[in-house]
Scaffold this motif. Structure first.
Motif, PDB file in Angstrom:
ATOM      1  N   ALA A  41       0.834  -1.207   0.000  1.00 52.30           N
ATOM      2  CA  ALA A  41       0.000   0.000   0.000  1.00 52.30           C
ATOM      3  C   ALA A  41       0.865   1.252   0.000  1.00 52.30           C
ATOM      4  N   GLU A  42       1.892   1.267   0.825  1.00 54.67           N
ATOM      5  CA  GLU A  42       2.772   2.438   0.903  1.00 54.67           C
ATOM      6  C   GLU A  42       3.498   2.660  -0.419  1.00 54.67           C
ATOM      7  N   ALA A  43       3.941   1.568  -1.046  1.00 55.52           N
ATOM      8  CA  ALA A  43       4.620   1.700  -2.332  1.00 55.52           C
ATOM      9  C   ALA A  43       3.687   2.276  -3.388  1.00 55.52           C
ATOM     10  N   LEU A  44       2.457   1.818  -3.381  1.00 53.61           N
ATOM     11  CA  LEU A  44       1.494   2.275  -4.371  1.00 53.61           C
ATOM     12  C   LEU A  44       1.078   3.720  -4.122  1.00 53.61           C
ATOM     13  N   GLU A  45       0.970   4.112  -2.865  1.00 53.51           N
ATOM     14  CA  GLU A  45       0.652   5.508  -2.562  1.00 53.51           C
ATOM     15  C   GLU A  45       1.784   6.426  -2.985  1.00 53.51           C
ATOM     16  N   ALA A  46       3.010   5.967  -2.812  1.00 54.27           N
ATOM     17  CA  ALA A  46       4.168   6.787  -3.178  1.00 54.27           C
ATOM     18  C   ALA A  46       4.297   6.918  -4.690  1.00 54.27           C
ATOM     19  N   ASP A  47       3.929   5.883  -5.427  1.00 56.29           N
ATOM     20  CA  ASP A  47       4.048   5.920  -6.887  1.00 56.29           C
ATOM     21  C   ASP A  47       2.839   5.229  -7.507  1.00 56.29           C
ATOM     22  N   PRO A  48       1.759   5.969  -7.718  1.00 56.12           N
ATOM     23  CA  PRO A  48       0.517   5.357  -8.261  1.00 56.12           C
ATOM     24  C   PRO A  48       0.699   4.716  -9.631  1.00 56.12           C
ATOM     25  N   ALA A  49       1.763   5.103 -10.365  1.00 61.23           N
ATOM     26  CA  ALA A  49       1.959   4.575 -11.715  1.00 61.23           C
ATOM     27  C   ALA A  49       2.467   3.143 -11.723  1.00 61.23           C
ATOM     28  N   LEU A  50       2.669   2.555 -10.547  1.00 61.30           N
ATOM     29  CA  LEU A  50       3.196   1.192 -10.480  1.00 61.30           C
ATOM     30  C   LEU A  50       2.177   0.157 -10.972  1.00 61.30           C
ATOM     31  N   VAL A  51       0.886   0.518 -10.989  1.00 57.41           N
ATOM     32  CA  VAL A  51      -0.147  -0.409 -11.483  1.00 57.41           C
ATOM     33  C   VAL A  51      -1.010   0.325 -12.503  1.00 57.41           C
ATOM     34  N   ARG A  52      -1.820  -0.410 -13.208  1.00 56.73           N
ATOM     35  CA  ARG A  52      -2.707   0.197 -14.202  1.00 56.73           C
ATOM     36  C   ARG A  52      -3.690   1.142 -13.524  1.00 56.73           C
ATOM     37  N   SER A  53      -4.066   2.189 -14.233  1.00 59.14           N
ATOM     38  CA  SER A  53      -4.914   3.223 -13.641  1.00 59.14           C
ATOM     39  C   SER A  53      -6.246   2.669 -13.156  1.00 59.14           C
ATOM     40  N   GLU A  54      -6.852   1.736 -13.923  1.00 63.54           N
ATOM     41  CA  GLU A  54      -8.169   1.238 -13.528  1.00 63.54           C
ATOM     42  C   GLU A  54      -8.102   0.310 -12.322  1.00 63.54           C
ATOM     43  N   GLU A  55      -6.886  -0.178 -11.988  1.00 62.56           N
ATOM     44  CA  GLU A  55      -6.746  -1.096 -10.852  1.00 62.56           C
ATOM     45  C   GLU A  55      -6.262  -0.388  -9.590  1.00 62.56           C
ATOM     46  N   ARG A  56      -5.814   0.844  -9.731  1.00 60.98           N
ATOM     47  CA  ARG A  56      -5.105   1.509  -8.632  1.00 60.98           C
ATOM     48  C   ARG A  56      -5.965   1.616  -7.376  1.00 60.98           C
ATOM     49  N   ALA A  57      -7.152   2.169  -7.502  1.00 63.36           N
ATOM     50  CA  ALA A  57      -7.979   2.385  -6.315  1.00 63.36           C
ATOM     51  C   ALA A  57      -8.350   1.065  -5.647  1.00 63.36           C
ATOM     52  N   GLY A  58      -8.714   0.069  -6.440  1.00 66.26           N
ATOM     53  CA  GLY A  58      -9.103  -1.215  -5.880  1.00 66.26           C
ATOM     54  C   GLY A  58      -7.955  -1.925  -5.203  1.00 66.26           C
ATOM     55  N   ARG A  59      -6.792  -1.900  -5.821  1.00 66.12           N
ATOM     56  CA  ARG A  59      -5.631  -2.565  -5.224  1.00 66.12           C
ATOM     57  C   ARG A  59      -5.241  -1.882  -3.920  1.00 66.12           C
ATOM     58  N   LEU A  60      -5.271  -0.567  -3.918  1.00 64.74           N
ATOM     59  CA  LEU A  60      -4.896   0.178  -2.710  1.00 64.74           C
ATOM     60  C   LEU A  60      -5.873  -0.122  -1.574  1.00 64.74           C
ATOM     61  N   ALA A  61      -7.159  -0.173  -1.886  1.00 63.80           N
ATOM     62  CA  ALA A  61      -8.161  -0.485  -0.863  1.00 63.80           C
ATOM     63  C   ALA A  61      -7.939  -1.882  -0.300  1.00 63.80           C
ATOM     64  N   GLY A  62      -7.632  -2.834  -1.187  1.00 65.01           N
ATOM     65  CA  GLY A  62      -7.390  -4.199  -0.727  1.00 65.01           C
ATOM     66  C   GLY A  62      -6.165  -4.310   0.148  1.00 65.01           C
ATOM     67  N   TYR A  63      -5.097  -3.616  -0.241  1.00 68.01           N
ATOM     68  CA  TYR A  63      -3.862  -3.675   0.558  1.00 68.01           C
ATOM     69  C   TYR A  63      -4.076  -3.075   1.939  1.00 68.01           C
ATOM     70  N   TRP A  64      -4.711  -1.900   2.001  1.00 69.93           N
ATOM     71  CA  TRP A  64      -4.903  -1.269   3.309  1.00 69.93           C
ATOM     72  C   TRP A  64      -5.874  -2.067   4.177  1.00 69.93           C
ATOM     73  N   PHE A  65      -6.858  -2.688   3.577  1.00 70.70           N
ATOM     74  CA  PHE A  65      -7.797  -3.496   4.359  1.00 70.70           C
ATOM     75  C   PHE A  65      -7.078  -4.712   4.935  1.00 70.70           C
ATOM     76  N   GLU A  66      -6.234  -5.369   4.104  1.00 75.55           N
ATOM     77  CA  GLU A  66      -5.473  -6.523   4.589  1.00 75.55           C
ATOM     78  C   GLU A  66      -4.406  -6.109   5.593  1.00 75.55           C
ATOM     79  N   ALA A  67      -3.977  -4.851   5.522  1.00 80.48           N
ATOM     80  CA  ALA A  67      -2.976  -4.349   6.487  1.00 80.48           C
ATOM     81  C   ALA A  67      -3.599  -4.070   7.842  1.00 80.48           C
ATOM     82  N   ARG A  68      -4.916  -4.172   7.938  1.00 77.04           N
ATOM     83  CA  ARG A  68      -5.657  -3.961   9.187  1.00 77.04           C
ATOM     84  C   ARG A  68      -5.409  -2.556   9.746  1.00 77.04           C
ATOM     85  N   ASP A  69      -5.502  -1.591   8.847  1.00 78.82           N
ATOM     86  CA  ASP A  69      -5.309  -0.191   9.227  1.00 78.82           C
ATOM     87  C   ASP A  69      -6.585   0.567   8.854  1.00 78.82           C
ATOM     88  N   PRO A  70      -7.584   0.610   9.738  1.00 78.82           N
ATOM     89  CA  PRO A  70      -8.871   1.233   9.404  1.00 78.82           C
ATOM     90  C   PRO A  70      -8.742   2.678   8.950  1.00 78.82           C
TER      91      PRO A  70
END
Length: 1015
Positions: free
Chosen positions: A369-398
């Motif tokens: 999640a931190e890597a993706l927040e620092a550089d959003p271009a690391l994943v495709r634009s249409e996947e960015r929000a969903g991947r970030l939400a999944g990572y932070w949810f699995e990180a157990r950081d409400p």
């Protein structure tokens, strides 16, 4: 990034599967012939589905097909809607390039929801019609691409598919009608538990003739031998074969793993634990490679090289060498374009993830999640929000997960992925209590700004209920109406301080605007669930907004209220409400809602008597420029305008308007709207006498994919109308029954109940069931027909009056006739006649009632014919002329016979041309009795009317008379014709009255004398 790496752990020879390849080949041959096909292949994990698909796709490509592969993601599917379809389309675009771009020309903004590379998404309102349009445009794109070549789309791991993908796939399977296209999908059969959503979908798919389903079995002993020989390069010893076959039980993937374990001398030997067996390969790797493999497992089904480099912290060259080792060991494999990596088999990833400690998994998710927040271009634009939400949810950081989930829900909403939007918002609701008040406020404000949460009252705090509002809308759009209703109740309990489970109308306490919003939403849900006509809900919403400053919510409430009035109680109150709604929409900038309010006002204005002003209002709305967010509302306006023109008898204008609207709706990918307009188009074509054209339009409307049940009910209504006019009574009854089940219910709308009652009355009259006619009329009309429903009321009253007139000589009709006639006259008094069509109906109805009373109706029928001649209704005019002719014949008078003959000849010519069999039979019978030739020039050569037809009996009555003539009793007649003895008795009474016979014997004698049944 890495080229293809061959592994000695994998058989270089494709083993077995001849029957399955044959089934795939047959499906491909069907697609090659121009008929879209689909094949669903199930099997347990590791049985060899992927290898079989790869082999088949390779052969298909070698034969000239264009193949594209998309896989469902193992985790986080809810945050990545349409992922496998988007992946497949991306592959097609790489292969076809400019050709695909040309196929989507003009629709880039909509199809960008599936393939963002096409450009910016249209900013239309995220309603279900928008999603229907997206699905329809996807069908058209695939049909265009598969018009001159064979296209194979393979979707793997369907058991992980998100709901939007499943729904799009269901639409494709039903909607694809042409093109050389084959869809192949795989799924894990052992993962489909009883409540898995794919189970009912597969059962539904199997019923389609274009779909094949097969299960992939395990290898038998001979096939395992061949697989081991291919891996080893020599035949395996019998001891090894026995050992591998016993432990793998023929699972192809386990065979490879066991052979690897034996050959490489795993320290632990052959483990009895599947997880340990799968981890053997990983644990044999160098430590640095094991670390990268574990990090890759925590990243999801597929991880981009650059993202993996950021999270591992390895230099690019070092990471490449590490990955090369993992690929060489058949643990990882590169993607098609080489920019990302995934496990060679999902079972291995599951084992690696399962081996991670809970804290280790959450830390890995945080790093991603931190890597993706620092550089959003690391994943495709249409996947960015969903991947970030999944990572932070699995990180157990409400605190980090809540805004990420809201952002992902917004991204899903923009792609019309309502099911995923709903699930992401539900997940956000789970985290709500674990976050700070300030974070909640900021998150919801951003959601409101982005359009995810309804902008109910931006200036006053209401974060929690605003989140409930967003989930309510998402649940409704995805079809979860019960859940949406429960959310409404929960929000209203909080807003109104009511602890009871079902909210009662209250003051709304300190936030009446939000309470009004939820009551309006509740109004829509209660109507959709057929639990209310919606009045209690929308009336309470009106009370809540009364006296409040102008707002979008207030405008929406009054727009819904105006529509309710227009449907149920049109009149001055309805008009005033609609005017207020239009003005409020203008003041608050609620443009789309304003278009709906203007449509409603236009309709009400027409029915109030100011016809031209109302039509002008409706035309102004239809003349607006079509845009993605207003297209459906404007195009439905064409349907409303056409039916308004139809209602006042301007059928040619109605047809012109409907044809224009239907074409536009078709081009804009709105099938439900196109079929709604086509149903109205057919209605006007029927009145114009263009019955063949009407039939063709109804066929088109019904065949169109994506048509709602309610619109199908309207189509069935018009099919019943057409069948009735042609005399196909059994067919008319079937269509009427289908229409009733779709358009009516516990809280039906008068436009459907009155129309259905008219058709039922006409069918009862055709059978001579006058008592049923009276009962149907009483049920439909009640005390009176409300003003505003005259377009449905006048035809209904005419059918009832005509039935009374035709039953005048029936003994069974005598009791109650006077009351029935008076009942119809009373209903007529409340209906306006300011439109020529309605005035004509009033004259015809009155003329029929005079006939029913045995009075001279000549003058009134003369007026009716003159009035009807001014209309565009050939069938209606033919009826009026034939009825006037009958009156002239029965009443007598100088010159009457000649005038009657001319009227009958005119009416018969129209009936014959239209194919109006009942009307033609009636005219022919009347002319035969009066000895009036219908073809004057060929009168002597014209054959006499059929003897049975000359009796003037219905088809059922002729059946009964045939049995009477054969000496059958009423009970015997009932048994032979499958009717009740009472009904048989009624038919016999009607026959005696029509023939003027004193008894059964005389009726039989008349029939024999005329030779009615000689044939």
């Amino acid at each position: 990034m890495l080229g293809t790496v061959h592994s000695s752990h994998i058989s270089p020879v494709f083993v077995g599967r001849s029957a399955e390849l044959e089934a795939l080949g047959e499906a491909l041959s069907g697609a090659n012939a121009g008929g879209p096909r689909a094949l669903f292949m199930g099997g347990e994990a590791g049985v060899g589905k992927t290898r079989l698909i790869q082999e088949f796709l390779g052969r298909a490509a070698a034969d000239g097909a264009v193949v594209a592969l998309g896989g469902c993601v193992e985790t986080g599917a809810d945050a990545l809607p349409y992922h496998p379809v988007s992946t497949a389309l991306r592959s097609l675009r790489r292969q076809l390039g400019a050709e695909l771009d040309a196929a989507v020309a003009g629709q880039e903004g909509e199809l960008a929801r599936l393939l963002p590379e096409l450009g910016e998404m249209d900013r239309g309102r995220p309603e279900t019609d928008g999603r229907a349009r997206l699905f329809e445009l996807t069908v058209r794109l695939l049909e265009r691409l598969a018009a001159n070549r064979t296209l194979v789309l393979a979707l793997e791991d369907l058991h992980w598919a998100d709901r939007s993908t499943r729904e799009l796939l269901s639409y494709l399977l039903r909607a694809l009608t042409h093109g050389r296209l084959l869809i192949v999908a795989t799924y894990r059969a052992d993962d489909l538990h009883r409540r898995h959503p794919l189970r009912p979908a597969l059962a539904e798919y199997e019923r389609l003739r274009t779909v094949t389903r097969l299960e992939l079995p395990r290898f038998d002993r001979a096939e395992v031998r061949r697989q081991l020989a291919a891996i080893r390069g020599e035949a395996p010893p019998e001891q090894v074969l026995d050992r591998v076959f016993e432990h793998s039980e023929g699972n192809a993937f386990f065979v490879e793993e066991l052979e690897c374990s034996i050959r490489e001398g795993s320290p632990g030997g052959i483990s009895d634990s599947l997880r340990d067996l799968l981890l053997v390969r990983v644990e044999a790797l160098p430590d640095v490679v094991q670390r990268v493999v574990r990090i890759a497992a925590g990243g999801g089904s597929e991880v981009e090289f650059r993202l993996l480099a950021t999270v591992t912290g390895l230099a690019e060259d070092e990471l490449i060498e590490t990955l090369r080792t993992a690929v060489g060991a058949a643990v990882l494999q590169p993607s098609e374009e080489g920019e990302s990596f995934r496990f060679r088999h999902a079972l291995m990833r599951e084992a690696v993830v399962g081996d991670l400690l809970p804290g280790e998994r959450s830390r890995l998710s945080r790093r991603y999640a931190e890597a993706l927040e620092a550089d959003p271009a690391l994943v495709r634009s249409e996947e960015r929000a969903g991947r970030l939400a999944g990572y932070w949810f699995e990180a157990r950081d409400p605190a980090r997960a809540l805004p990420a989930l809201i952002a992902a829900a917004g991204a899903a909403r923009r792609r019309h992925a309502f099911a995923e939007q709903y699930l992401l918002l539900e997940r956000a609701l789970e985290l709500w209590d674990d976050t700070s008040e300030e974070l909640r406020r900021q998150t919801i404000r951003q959601a409101v700004d982005d359009g995810l949460c309804p902008a109910i009252s931006p200036d006053t705090p209401g974060e929690f209920v605003d989140l409930l509002a967003a989930i309510t809308v998402a649940a409704r759009l995805t079809g979860e109406q019960e859940r949406a209703l429960a959310l409404c109740k929960r929000a209203l309990r909080q807003l109104e301080g009511d602890p009871s489970p079902s909210p009662r109308p209250r003051s709304g306490r300190g936030d009446p605007l939000r309470a009004a919003w939820f009551w309006t939403e509740r109004y829509q849900l209660m109507r959709g669930l057929a639990r209310s006509d919606g009045w209690d809900e929308i009336a309470h919403a009106q009370k809540l907004v009364k006296g409040l400053p102008p707002s979008v919510v207030h405008a929406d409430v009054l727009t819904h209220a105006a529509y309710w009035y227009a449907v149920h109680q049109p009149g001055p109150t309805a008009i005033e409400t609609a005017k207020q709604a239009v003005e409020l929409c203008r003041m608050t900038g609620a443009e789309i809602t304003g278009l709906i309010a203007q449509h409603t006002l236009a309709w009400l204005t027409i029915d109030s008597g100011d016809v031209e002003a109302g039509l002008e209002q409706a035309r102004e709305v239809c003349a607006r420029d079509l845009e993605p967010d207003n297209a459906n509302v404007l195009l439905r306006g064409y349907g409303n305008l056409s039916t308004a023109l139809h209602g006042i008898g301007r059928y040619a204008e109605a047809v012109e308007t409907a044809e224009q609207g239907s074409g536009l709706a078709e081009r804009h990918g709105l099938p439900d709207t196109a079929s709604f307009i086509d149903a109205n188009l057919a209605e006007s074509l029927i009145q114009l006498g263009r019955w063949a054209d009407a039939h063709e339009v109804l066929e088109r409307a019904e065949a169109r994919r994506g048509v709602s049940i309610r619109i199908r009910g309207q189509i069935a209504e018009q099919r019943a109308e057409l069948a009735l006019a042609r005399g196909a009574y059994d067919e008319a009854r079937r269509w009427l029954e289908e229409s009733g089940s779709s358009t009516t219910g516990p809280y039906p709308e008068p436009q459907h109940t009155l129309t259905g009652a008219r058709l039922a009355i006409a069918l009862a009259a055709a059978d001579g069931r006058i008592l049923d006619v009276r009962s149907l009329l009483d049920t439909a009309v009640g005390e009176a027909i409300a003003p505003g429903h005259q377009r449905y009321g006048w035809p209904l009253l005419y059918e009832a009056a005509a039935a009374e007139a035709r039953a005048r000589r029936l003994a069974v009709a005598e009791p109650g006739r006077e009351a029935a006639v008076e009942r119809i006259r009373k209903a007529m008094k409340g209906l306006p006649e300011f439109v020529p069509l309605w005035a004509s109906h009033a004259l015809m109805t009155d003329a029929e009632l005079l006939t029913a009373e045995g009075r001279d109706a000549t003058a009134r029928w003369t007026e009716a014919v003159a009035a009807t001649e001014q209309l565009q209704a050939p069938a209606l005019l033919a009826v009026a002329r034939s009825r006037l002719a009958e009156t002239l014949i029965t009443q007598g008078g100088t010159g009457s016979r000649g005038a009657a003959g001319e009227l009958l000849r005119q009416a018969e010519a129209v009936a014959r041309e239209l194919g109006a069999t009942p009307l033609e039979t009636e005219i022919t019978t009347l002319a035969g009795r009066a000895r009036i030739p219908l073809q004057q020039a060929d009168a002597e050569a014209a054959p006499p009317p059929a003897p049975a037809a000359a009796l003037g009996l219905t088809a059922r009555e002729r059946d009964v008379l045939r049995l009477v003539a054969a000496g059958r009793s009423n009970r015997q007649i009932a048994e032979e014709l499958f009717i009740s003895p009472k009904t048989a008795s009624v038919h016999v009474s009607n026959i005696l009255a029509k023939l003027g016979a004193s008894g059964r014997g005389e009726a039989a004698a008349i029939a024999h004398r005329l030779g009615a049944f000689d044939a």
